[in-house]
Design a protein around this motif. Sequence first.
Motif, PDB file in Angstrom:
ATOM      1  N   GLN A 256       0.856  -1.181   0.000  1.00  0.00           N
ATOM      2  CA  GLN A 256       0.000   0.000   0.000  1.00  0.00           C
ATOM      3  C   GLN A 256       0.897   1.238   0.000  1.00  0.00           C
ATOM      4  OE1 GLN A 256      -2.387   0.287   3.572  1.00  0.00           O
ATOM      5  NE2 GLN A 256      -4.237   0.649   2.387  1.00  0.00           N
ATOM      6  N   ARG A 257       0.816   2.039  -1.045  1.00  0.00           N
ATOM      7  CA  ARG A 257       1.640   3.255  -1.094  1.00  0.00           C
ATOM      8  C   ARG A 257       1.092   4.283  -0.113  1.00  0.00           C
ATOM      9  NH1 ARG A 257       4.800   0.235  -3.233  1.00  0.00           N
ATOM     10  NH2 ARG A 257       5.378   0.465  -1.081  1.00  0.00           N
ATOM     11  N   ALA A 261       0.302  10.233   3.516  1.00  0.00           N
ATOM     12  CA  ALA A 261       1.410  10.560   4.413  1.00  0.00           C
ATOM     13  C   ALA A 261       1.748  12.045   4.387  1.00  0.00           C
ATOM     14  CB  ALA A 261       2.627   9.719   4.064  1.00  0.00           C
ATOM     15  N   THR A 262       1.702  12.666   3.199  1.00  0.00           N
ATOM     16  CA  THR A 262       2.125  14.057   3.083  1.00  0.00           C
ATOM     17  C   THR A 262       1.207  14.983   3.881  1.00  0.00           C
ATOM     18  OG1 THR A 262       2.975  13.567   0.918  1.00  0.00           O
ATOM     19  CG2 THR A 262       2.639  15.884   1.426  1.00  0.00           C
ATOM     20  N   SER A 263      -0.103  14.873   3.629  1.00  0.00           N
ATOM     21  CA  SER A 263      -1.016  15.799   4.294  1.00  0.00           C
ATOM     22  C   SER A 263      -1.194  15.444   5.771  1.00  0.00           C
ATOM     23  CB  SER A 263      -2.370  15.791   3.595  1.00  0.00           C
ATOM     24  OG  SER A 263      -2.851  14.464   3.527  1.00  0.00           O
ATOM     25  N   GLU A 264      -1.358  14.152   6.047  1.00  0.00           N
ATOM     26  CA  GLU A 264      -1.650  13.757   7.429  1.00  0.00           C
ATOM     27  C   GLU A 264      -0.439  13.903   8.345  1.00  0.00           C
ATOM     28  OE1 GLU A 264      -4.578  12.960   8.809  1.00  0.00           O
ATOM     29  OE2 GLU A 264      -5.521  13.466   6.902  1.00  0.00           O
ATOM     30  N   TYR A 265       0.764  13.727   7.800  1.00  0.00           N
ATOM     31  CA  TYR A 265       1.966  13.876   8.627  1.00  0.00           C
ATOM     32  C   TYR A 265       2.009  15.277   9.236  1.00  0.00           C
ATOM     33  CZ  TYR A 265       6.803  13.504  10.163  1.00  0.00           C
ATOM     34  OH  TYR A 265       7.922  13.467  10.940  1.00  0.00           O
ATOM     35  N   THR A 346      -3.513   1.431   8.725  1.00  0.00           N
ATOM     36  CA  THR A 346      -4.568   1.130   7.743  1.00  0.00           C
ATOM     37  C   THR A 346      -5.017  -0.308   8.007  1.00  0.00           C
ATOM     38  OG1 THR A 346      -3.057   0.162   6.132  1.00  0.00           O
ATOM     39  CG2 THR A 346      -3.425   2.548   5.969  1.00  0.00           C
ATOM     40  N   ALA A 347      -6.162  -0.686   7.436  1.00  0.00           N
ATOM     41  CA  ALA A 347      -6.657  -2.054   7.617  1.00  0.00           C
ATOM     42  C   ALA A 347      -5.640  -3.060   7.075  1.00  0.00           C
ATOM     43  CB  ALA A 347      -8.000  -2.209   6.912  1.00  0.00           C
ATOM     44  N   VAL A 348      -4.998  -2.705   5.980  1.00  0.00           N
ATOM     45  CA  VAL A 348      -4.003  -3.618   5.376  1.00  0.00           C
ATOM     46  C   VAL A 348      -2.815  -3.822   6.328  1.00  0.00           C
ATOM     47  CG1 VAL A 348      -2.419  -3.929   3.415  1.00  0.00           C
ATOM     48  CG2 VAL A 348      -4.690  -2.940   3.044  1.00  0.00           C
ATOM     49  N   LEU A 349      -2.344  -2.736   6.918  1.00  0.00           N
ATOM     50  CA  LEU A 349      -1.217  -2.850   7.867  1.00  0.00           C
ATOM     51  C   LEU A 349      -1.636  -3.638   9.104  1.00  0.00           C
ATOM     52  CD1 LEU A 349       0.195   0.778   7.595  1.00  0.00           C
ATOM     53  CD2 LEU A 349       1.457  -1.297   7.014  1.00  0.00           C
ATOM     54  N   PHE A 372       0.124   5.035   7.104  1.00  0.00           N
ATOM     55  CA  PHE A 372      -0.763   5.211   5.944  1.00  0.00           C
ATOM     56  C   PHE A 372      -0.327   4.344   4.766  1.00  0.00           C
ATOM     57  CE2 PHE A 372      -0.710   9.293   8.223  1.00  0.00           C
ATOM     58  CZ  PHE A 372      -2.039   9.337   8.615  1.00  0.00           C
ATOM     59  N   GLY A 373       0.179   3.160   5.083  1.00  0.00           N
ATOM     60  CA  GLY A 373       0.739   2.282   4.056  1.00  0.00           C
ATOM     61  C   GLY A 373       2.218   2.090   4.327  1.00  0.00           C
ATOM     62  N   GLY A 374       2.941   1.560   3.358  1.00  0.00           N
ATOM     63  CA  GLY A 374       4.359   1.310   3.570  1.00  0.00           C
ATOM     64  C   GLY A 374       4.595  -0.061   4.177  1.00  0.00           C
ATOM     65  N   CYS A 375       5.558  -0.146   5.086  1.00  0.00           N
ATOM     66  CA  CYS A 375       6.036  -1.449   5.546  1.00  0.00           C
ATOM     67  C   CYS A 375       5.726  -1.737   7.008  1.00  0.00           C
ATOM     68  CB  CYS A 375       7.549  -1.518   5.387  1.00  0.00           C
ATOM     69  SG  CYS A 375       8.068  -1.651   3.688  1.00  0.00           S
ATOM     70  N   CYS A 376       5.805  -3.045   7.343  1.00  0.00           N
ATOM     71  CA  CYS A 376       5.840  -3.494   8.733  1.00  0.00           C
ATOM     72  C   CYS A 376       7.243  -4.010   9.021  1.00  0.00           C
ATOM     73  CB  CYS A 376       4.866  -4.644   8.962  1.00  0.00           C
ATOM     74  SG  CYS A 376       3.160  -4.148   8.832  1.00  0.00           S
ATOM     75  N   VAL A 377       7.631  -3.921  10.288  1.00  0.00           N
ATOM     76  CA  VAL A 377       8.873  -4.563  10.712  1.00  0.00           C
ATOM     77  C   VAL A 377       8.490  -5.703  11.644  1.00  0.00           C
ATOM     78  CG1 VAL A 377       9.229  -2.893  12.613  1.00  0.00           C
ATOM     79  CG2 VAL A 377      11.163  -4.230  11.740  1.00  0.00           C
ATOM     80  N   ALA A 378       9.132  -6.852  11.470  1.00  0.00           N
ATOM     81  CA  ALA A 378       8.840  -8.021  12.308  1.00  0.00           C
ATOM     82  C   ALA A 378      10.136  -8.550  12.901  1.00  0.00           C
ATOM     83  CB  ALA A 378       8.162  -9.101  11.470  1.00  0.00           C
ATOM     84  N   LEU A 379      10.039  -9.035  14.146  1.00  0.00           N
ATOM     85  CA  LEU A 379      11.198  -9.632  14.829  1.00  0.00           C
ATOM     86  C   LEU A 379      11.033 -11.133  14.842  1.00  0.00           C
ATOM     87  CD1 LEU A 379      11.570  -7.325  17.943  1.00  0.00           C
ATOM     88  CD2 LEU A 379      12.641  -7.116  15.693  1.00  0.00           C
ATOM     89  N   LEU A 380      12.008 -11.844  14.305  1.00  0.00           N
ATOM     90  CA  LEU A 380      11.931 -13.297  14.203  1.00  0.00           C
ATOM     91  C   LEU A 380      13.129 -13.922  14.896  1.00  0.00           C
ATOM     92  CD1 LEU A 380      10.150 -12.340  11.703  1.00  0.00           C
ATOM     93  CD2 LEU A 380      10.983 -14.378  10.542  1.00  0.00           C
TER      94      LEU A 380
END
Length: 409
Positions: A256-257, A261-265, A346-349, A372-380
């Motif tokens: 999800q791009r 992010a620009t306006s809400e940030y 977001t729901a996707v995140l 607002f999209g972008g990435c998740c970080v996970a610890l494994l």
Amino acid sequence: MVDAEVGPSPDAPPALDVQAATRTVTTASHSSRHRAPTTVPPLPSRRAPGAGWPKSTAGRPARTWQARPMTVVARAPGRVNLIGEHTDTTGGLVLPMAIDRRTVVEIERGGSTLHLVSDDEPDAAVVALGSSVPPAEVHPVWARYVAGVVEVLRPAVGGRGRVRTDVPIGAGLSSSAALEVAVALALGFEGTPIELARACQSAEQVASGVPCGIMDQLASAAGVEGHALLVDCHTLDVEPVQIPDGLRIVVVDSGQRRALATSEYGARRAQCEAAEAAIGPLRSATVADVERIADAVLRRRARHVVTENERVRAAVAALREGAVDELGSLLVDGHRSLRNDFEVSTAVLDELVEALCRRPGVHGARLTGAGFGGCCVALLDADAEVPDLGVRSWVVRPSAGASVVQAPT
Ligand code: GLA
């Protein structure tokens, strides 16, 4: 480019004076505003050993000049933030790390224009030094970040060159910060990593119009191999915190791009400032202070920031004790706070974080970056399989910060 067979006397200043260029850079950057670094070592010198004018075999200066390549190669990593989200703009705590994915900028110095091509972009970035065009209006869009660096540093000399990167572009791993930092170094920036980060933070702001904090550029400039960086964004003290060998850090792209992010940030930043007007600096506020904020939205925003600063402290303690389950729980709590109180998920995140946390060997996950999209970080666990959720993911290692890999000769 200096390419003369017969030139002026060897005592004359070179036609392309790198030292002068860096002096200009140093003066035009914001040295008077900079605090001396406390724990960050200086950047490696950009002066190559033995660099200078060609010498005759008799040890006297040669009468005939050789071609003097002015090629500079600089590189800067992307970053992932482990925890401490939307805290840098109120002088709070963050815990990012530079990653083993970098942008490399190679420039042949000379002329009064900076002309860069990129392996990933169809159109070149062409920026005239001293141009009056605001960086945010430059085309193509990636050239805005180059123009931002030029506007902030005001180098005396431009150049032609090339950009290569393996930082995923637009995925929330700070590809723009990596570009800015690498361009700044390739243009001859001299200063501490903190000064470099501040200059590139300004470049990002003028290029994107987003009033971003310093985290991304500082992680790229000051990264330490094998470590995350605990940054106090008020004092700019940087403390490397070792990442245990048994931990694997995976970045998972939601696909999800980051549309809002620009306006809400900017809106979130303004809400944090409004909360500070009510109760004072959020970096030193308590949850009890937050309860005094009358407006429910501002109260939620402030609660995220205050509790997130606490989570960063707890995460550093957990890392030091090797308490990876505790660390994972803190990430999940952080995600919940970003979702419910700061409202940047977001729901996707949310689904991605839940799906990741259900997998064996995953200690925790959360959205990373602005949201607002972008990435998740996970610890494994180091031996755990990277979950295949049908989206792009990258195993990343904590890496060293930016450097000049080839100085001008
Ligand atoms: C973006 C900004 C950073 C920081 C994060 C949120 O990445 O550039 O300064 O505010 O969002 O933590």
